[in-house]
Design an enzyme around this catalytic site. Structure first.
Site, PDB file in Angstrom:
ATOM      1  N   HIS A 172      34.623  38.873  38.380  1.00 50.38           N
ATOM      2  CA  HIS A 172      35.588  39.951  38.182  1.00 50.38           C
ATOM      3  C   HIS A 172      36.256  40.301  39.508  1.00 50.38           C
ATOM      4  O   HIS A 172      35.580  40.450  40.525  1.00 50.38           O
ATOM      5  CB  HIS A 172      34.848  41.170  37.626  1.00 50.38           C
ATOM      6  CG  HIS A 172      35.719  42.335  37.310  1.00 50.38           C
ATOM      7  ND1 HIS A 172      36.576  42.357  36.240  1.00 50.38           N
ATOM      8  CD2 HIS A 172      35.859  43.544  37.914  1.00 50.38           C
ATOM      9  CE1 HIS A 172      37.190  43.517  36.187  1.00 50.38           C
ATOM     10  NE2 HIS A 172      36.793  44.264  37.209  1.00 50.38           N
ATOM     11  N   GLU A 187      33.407  37.365  34.005  1.00 52.80           N
ATOM     12  CA  GLU A 187      33.642  38.793  34.214  1.00 52.80           C
ATOM     13  C   GLU A 187      32.350  39.593  34.365  1.00 52.80           C
ATOM     14  O   GLU A 187      32.318  40.616  35.042  1.00 52.80           O
ATOM     15  CB  GLU A 187      34.450  39.362  33.044  1.00 52.80           C
ATOM     16  CG  GLU A 187      35.873  38.855  32.925  1.00 52.80           C
ATOM     17  CD  GLU A 187      36.812  39.514  33.930  1.00 52.80           C
ATOM     18  OE1 GLU A 187      36.343  40.311  34.748  1.00 52.80           O
ATOM     19  OE2 GLU A 187      38.017  39.220  33.870  1.00 52.80           O
ATOM     20  N   SER A 213      41.478  45.317  36.362  1.00 55.79           N
ATOM     21  CA  SER A 213      40.216  45.958  36.002  1.00 55.79           C
ATOM     22  C   SER A 213      40.495  47.293  35.294  1.00 55.79           C
ATOM     23  O   SER A 213      41.211  47.313  34.298  1.00 55.79           O
ATOM     24  CB  SER A 213      39.358  46.142  37.256  1.00 55.79           C
ATOM     25  OG  SER A 213      38.063  46.584  36.928  1.00 55.79           O
TER      26      SER A 213
END
Length: 543
Positions: free
Chosen positions: A465, A355, A229
């Site tokens: 995500h 995501e 991330s």
């Protein structure tokens, strides 16, 4: 004590002798760590830079002084750097599974925090010595540049797996400044040359690794930087700084859900800087930055928490994130990519299929096409004309079957525009920047790419995500690929399926699936026209 009991205790002590606590000498100090498992040792919470407190607040990190004579404990993670509060929207009707993921995968990263936070952790094979020269993986945590700490990801299993593979490696993690403490942005910040402090902290941690990792058994010439991330975005930006010169700090990069993002100059954060100045009483000061250095910590943290967080309506248009400051980033990240100012090292990069879902929950109140268009025009791409944006609405339509979670038909529509917004945000911040990154570097260095489609059945979130971290911190295929890559500079080995390189001629994606067939090679060609338009728009109108 009865003889039989005494005999039993003696027998147990012989079969399971107490191991002495592991130690390491750094400069003139002896650090005492702890045994993490039967074959690993952990050294946690070691300061790697001077505490950024007092007048050192909002300044570049300063190297740690040589460790002085003494016996120092290194048995617990240090406190996280100041964390921005998470205000996650609560909705009735979310399945317990989704709530559990939000609480445990996201909110659990928050740990006790303090300004004195720049500490580093080393987990090594128990028998590694100063002459072992093992490869090193340096992990950078995620958290939207707003929260997170090294304590959220324990690398013991990775070291254990490396030993089992007969490719022993060392795991390093560290804290860096986040949110306003690490990414304050304004004209004042540019003038003082103190932008992107969180990235500077990371660089200082890399320098510490170069100086000290050999004492733990690591090879400073075999360092792979790796993140998830915002940590993955950080890895990519470490490749871009200093005109791409790594200074010998690392030789390879591994990125999970993060690439050079479409951000602009530090002045784009001026309104957030001004808000903090006003809320802390520094507005009348001739030097507002110096005034902020003297603001009581609770007052400054309260002002920071008043800024939009990652789960606010603005979502991924973050208040605090890396921007071009003229020092660490001499231009916007994607312009640096296009001009070739990047480290020529092998890398692995990839994304999760969905995501954007996690970050679109906060926008469920958007229910009409007009509200969706206002969201794009006012939050994401102010300055773009309707003529610029009309094609975007075509490529990202209000059709549930075309939205994210992808390949779920009409299901998982949390609201009327949810899947549409999820598709847009996931591509704008993660998928499209990754593809631009890889296309631009095609033929210039070895690269591999992946797509995680696991956990697709999670309601509303799909392959969300962060979900790919389960595949690397808990003995998945990515664990082996990481260890192979850190050791051999390519991911392949006898324990995992063959992973071919990525190129524009053969854009191969190692794709991870649920079910019996766990992996396959697919092609990185999905949503090509939409992503190209997104790339063009965000390049022209950066955050």
């Amino acid at each position: 004590m009865p003889p039989l009991l005494l005999y039993a205790l003696v027998l147990i002590s012989l079969l399971h002798p107490t191991r002495a606590a592991p130690t390491v000498i750094l400069d003139r100090a002896k650090f005492v760590g702890k045994s993490g498992s039967a074959n690993t040792a952990s050294f946690l919470g070691i300061p790697f830079a001077q505490p950024p407190v007092g007048d050192l607040r909002f300044r570049l990190p300063r190297p740690i002084e040589p460790y002085a004579t003494g016996l120092l404990k290194a048995t617990a993670f240090g406190k996280a750097c100041p964390q921005q509060d998470i205000d996650f929207p609560v909705f009735q009707g979310l399945p317990a599974e989704v709530v559990d993921i939000i609480v445990n995968d996201i909110l659990s990263v928050i740990t006790p925090d303090a300004e004195d936070c720049l500490t580093i952790n080393v987990i090594k094979p128990q028998n590694a010595t100063a002459t072992s020269k093992l490869p090193v993986v340096v992990w950078i945590f995620g958290g939207g540049f707003e929260f997170g700490s090294a304590a959220s990801n324990d690398g013991t299993k990775i070291v254990e797996r490396s030993i089992a593979m007969d490719k022993p490696a060392i795991y390093v993690s560290f804290n860096h400044r986040v949110s306003a403490f690490g990414f304050l942005a304004s004209k004042e910040i540019r003038a003082a040359g103190v932008g992107n402090l969180g990235l500077h902290d990371q660089r200082e941690a890399f320098r510490w690794v170069q100086k000290y990792i050999a004492a733990f058994g690591g090879d400073p010439q075999k360092v792979t930087i790796w993140g998830g991330s915002s940590g993955a975005i950080s890895v990519s930006l470490q490749m871009l700084t200093n005109n791409g010169d790594t200074e010998g700090l690392f030789r390879a990069a591994f990125m999970q859900s993060g690439s050079p993002i479409p951000t602009g100059p530090v002045e784009n954060g001026q309104k957030y800087y001004d808000a903090i100045v006003a809320q802390t009483g520094c507005v009348s000061s001739k030097d507002t930055l110096q005034c902020l250095r003297g603001v009581p910590y609770p007052t400054l943290k309260k002002a920071m928490n008043a800024s939009p967080g990652i789960f606010a309506f603005e979502s991924l248009v973050l208040a605090w994130l890396p921007r071009a400051d003229g020092v660490f980033l001499t231009d916007s990240p994607q312009r640096l990519v296009k001009t070739g100012q990047i480290a020529r090292i092998p890398f692995i990069t990839g994304d999760c299929d969905d995501e954007g879902t996690l970050f679109s929950v906060s926008a469920v109140n958007i229910s009409t096409d007009d509200e969706y268009k206002n969201y794009i025009e006012q939050i994401w791409l102010p300055g773009a004309s309707p003529k610029d944006l009309d094609p975007l609405y075509h490529f990202y339509p209000n059709v549930a079957a075309a939205g994210s979670p992808f390949d779920t038909g009409v299901f998982d529509a949390l609201s009327k525009q949810f899947k549409r917004i999820s598709a847009f945000q996931g591509d704008a911040v993660f998928q499209a920047p990754r593809r631009l990154f890889q296309k631009t570097l095609d033929g210039k260095q070895d690269q591999w790419a992946f797509l995680s489609q696991r956990m697709k059945a999670v309601p509303f979130l799909g392959s969300y995500h962060f979900s790919d971290l389960r595949n690397i911190f808990f003995d998945g295929e990515l664990t082996d690929y990481l260890i192979n890559f850190a050791t051999d500079l390519h991911p392949n080995g006898p324990t995992v399926p063959l992973w071919p390189k990525w190129s524009t001629a053969a854009p191969n994606l190692m794709t991870f699936h649920d079910g019996r067939v766990r992996t396959s090679i697919t092609q990185d060609t999905y949503r090509a026209a939409g992503m190209q338009l997104l790339t063009d728009l965000t390049f022209e109108f950066p955050i």
